[in-house]
Design an enzyme around this catalytic site. Structure first.
Site, mmCIF file in Angstrom:
data_model
loop_
_atom_site.group_PDB
_atom_site.id
_atom_site.type_symbol
_atom_site.label_atom_id
_atom_site.label_comp_id
_atom_site.label_asym_id
_atom_site.label_seq_id
_atom_site.Cartn_x
_atom_site.Cartn_y
_atom_site.Cartn_z
ATOM 1 N N LYS A 54 0.843 -1.209 0.000
ATOM 2 C CA LYS A 54 0.000 0.000 0.000
ATOM 3 C C LYS A 54 0.876 1.256 0.000
ATOM 4 O O LYS A 54 0.662 2.190 -0.776
ATOM 5 C CB LYS A 54 -0.914 -0.006 1.250
ATOM 6 C CG LYS A 54 -2.047 -1.030 1.154
ATOM 7 C CD LYS A 54 -2.772 -1.252 2.482
ATOM 8 C CE LYS A 54 -3.769 -2.403 2.335
ATOM 9 N NZ LYS A 54 -4.422 -2.807 3.573
ATOM 10 N N GLN A 98 -4.356 -1.487 9.826
ATOM 11 C CA GLN A 98 -4.334 -2.821 9.223
ATOM 12 C C GLN A 98 -4.939 -3.854 10.178
ATOM 13 O O GLN A 98 -4.582 -3.913 11.352
ATOM 14 C CB GLN A 98 -2.892 -3.203 8.853
ATOM 15 C CG GLN A 98 -2.761 -4.497 8.073
ATOM 16 C CD GLN A 98 -3.376 -4.439 6.677
ATOM 17 O OE1 GLN A 98 -3.472 -3.383 6.060
ATOM 18 N NE2 GLN A 98 -3.807 -5.578 6.160
ATOM 19 N N ASP A 121 -10.884 3.174 4.339
ATOM 20 C CA ASP A 121 -11.296 1.768 4.252
ATOM 21 C C ASP A 121 -12.817 1.637 4.119
ATOM 22 O O ASP A 121 -13.320 0.608 3.676
ATOM 23 C CB ASP A 121 -10.904 1.044 5.559
ATOM 24 C CG ASP A 121 -9.719 0.114 5.391
ATOM 25 O OD1 ASP A 121 -9.513 -0.398 4.276
ATOM 26 O OD2 ASP A 121 -9.010 -0.116 6.396
HETATM 27 N N1 GUN Z 1 -6.754 -6.652 6.379
HETATM 28 C C1 GUN Z 1 -7.070 -7.395 5.289
HETATM 29 N N2 GUN Z 1 -7.729 -6.630 4.384
HETATM 30 C C2 GUN Z 1 -7.822 -5.390 4.918
HETATM 31 C C3 GUN Z 1 -8.380 -4.170 4.447
HETATM 32 O O1 GUN Z 1 -8.955 -4.060 3.362
HETATM 33 N N3 GUN Z 1 -8.256 -3.109 5.297
HETATM 34 C C4 GUN Z 1 -7.647 -3.210 6.504
HETATM 35 N N4 GUN Z 1 -7.608 -2.100 7.269
HETATM 36 N N5 GUN Z 1 -7.131 -4.322 6.966
HETATM 37 C C5 GUN Z 1 -7.206 -5.414 6.165
#
Ligand code: GUN
Length: 302
Positions: A54, A98, A121
């Site tokens: 990311k 995350q 998100d």
């Molecule tokens: N963990 C796995 N997928 C995601 C996501 O799309 N966002 C976040 N914040 N954590 C994740």
């Protein structure tokens, strides 16, 4: 008939180009770039690799980016304090914590502490509510569902009046993609059914689908005979079914990934299909970048 393969990698590249052009224009006109912080707690290898990807993408797009890694034993109070710090930081437009968080930290409490206007998100209850209302209310569509809708639209699949069947009812994929597809508007206007572990005759529902979106997390759950000839099949499943030597470095083992649909058989029946890997996966990060850009645009009123 062999299906048209909807390649997430190609659509990702197109959208990232569009985002980069927007970032350049905003920088020239307003002297500001989108700011994204990712908060990672602990050293879970999968989470570390997602967060690294990311931040790398954000950097390539010219965003202001911060990767804030915290020890696994950080207290809930300190983590909430950190979220608050970024809520107040004017250079940050998007905050991503995350998941999963370590045991002992209430992830709901942490997600709910993020300013809804920086919740790129789309997991905060305010944004879940905005998604339910639809139209201009939607600020941050959750990244994976937004990516799925984008793939369907860019492949040229008709959604208006289409029978959409979603397999899986998770808060991250199943429920939000169902919501997106049933809204009034372009790329939506569909008739939506969600099926799940307690559904009777799952196969009968799937056989009706013009667009079948599978997010169950069970390798090979959807059988080829459940697919309507010519349907659009979106496979969200990423299941590790074994290991194989890496092509680049045969001394290193890499995961063998399979979707929730048997790709080789399904592609002979479907009209459109996404591969695993290289389908939905690359779209999630792309949509995170787009949401961060959207956040800055909302702030600037453009
Ligand atoms: N963990 C796995 N997928 C995601 C996501 O799309 N966002 C976040 N914040 N954590 C994740």
């Amino acid at each position: 008939m062999t299906a048209q393969i909807i390649k997430g990698t190609e659509i990702r590249d197109q959208i990232l180009e569009e985002i980069a052009a927007d970032v350049k224009e905003i920088k020239e006109k307003h002297n500001v770039v989108p700011g994204l912080v990712t908060i990672l707690v602990g050293e879970d290898p999968a989470s570390m690799s997602y967060v690294t990807a990311k931040i790398k993408t954000a950097k390539e797009l010219g965003f202001h980016e911060i990767q804030d890694t915290q020890p696994v034993d950080i207290s809930e109070e300190d983590l909430l304090g950190l979220v608050d710090k970024y809520n107040k930081d004017d250079s940050i437009n998007g905050i991503l914590v995350q998941l999963p968080l370590p045991k002992g930290i209430d992830d709901k409490k942490v997600l709910n502490a993020i300013d809804p206007d920086k919740d790129v998100d789309g997991f905060h209850p305010v944004n879940v509510g905005r998604l339910m209302i639809g139209g201009d209310e939607i600020k941050f569509p959750p990244c994976t569902p937004a990516g799925i809708q984008e793939m369907i639209v860019r492949a040229g699949v008709e959604t208006s009046g289409a029978e959409v069947v979603v397999v899986g009812r998770s808060n991250i994929v199943g429920k939000p993609i169902a919501n997106l597809m049933l809204q009034k508007g372009d790329g939506a206007n569909s008739t939506v059914t969600i099926v799940h572990t307690r559904t009777k005759n799952m196969d009968e529902h799937c056989k009706r689908a013009d667009i079948l979106i599978v997010a169950a997390g069970v390798a090979g759950l959807v059988k080829p005979e459940w697919i309507k000839p010519g349907a659009c099949v979106i496979d969200v499943g990423v299941n590790r079914v074994g290991e194989k030597p890496s092509k680049k470095n045969p001394d290193r083992m890499v995961a063998i990934l399979k979707g929730d649909v048997d790709f080789d058989e399904a592609k002979e029946i479907a009209g459109y299909i996404t591969p695993v890997p290289g389908g939905v996966g690359p779209m999630t990060i792309t949509m995170l970048m787009r949401n961060t850009l959207r956040s800055l645009k909302f702030k600037l009123g453009i």
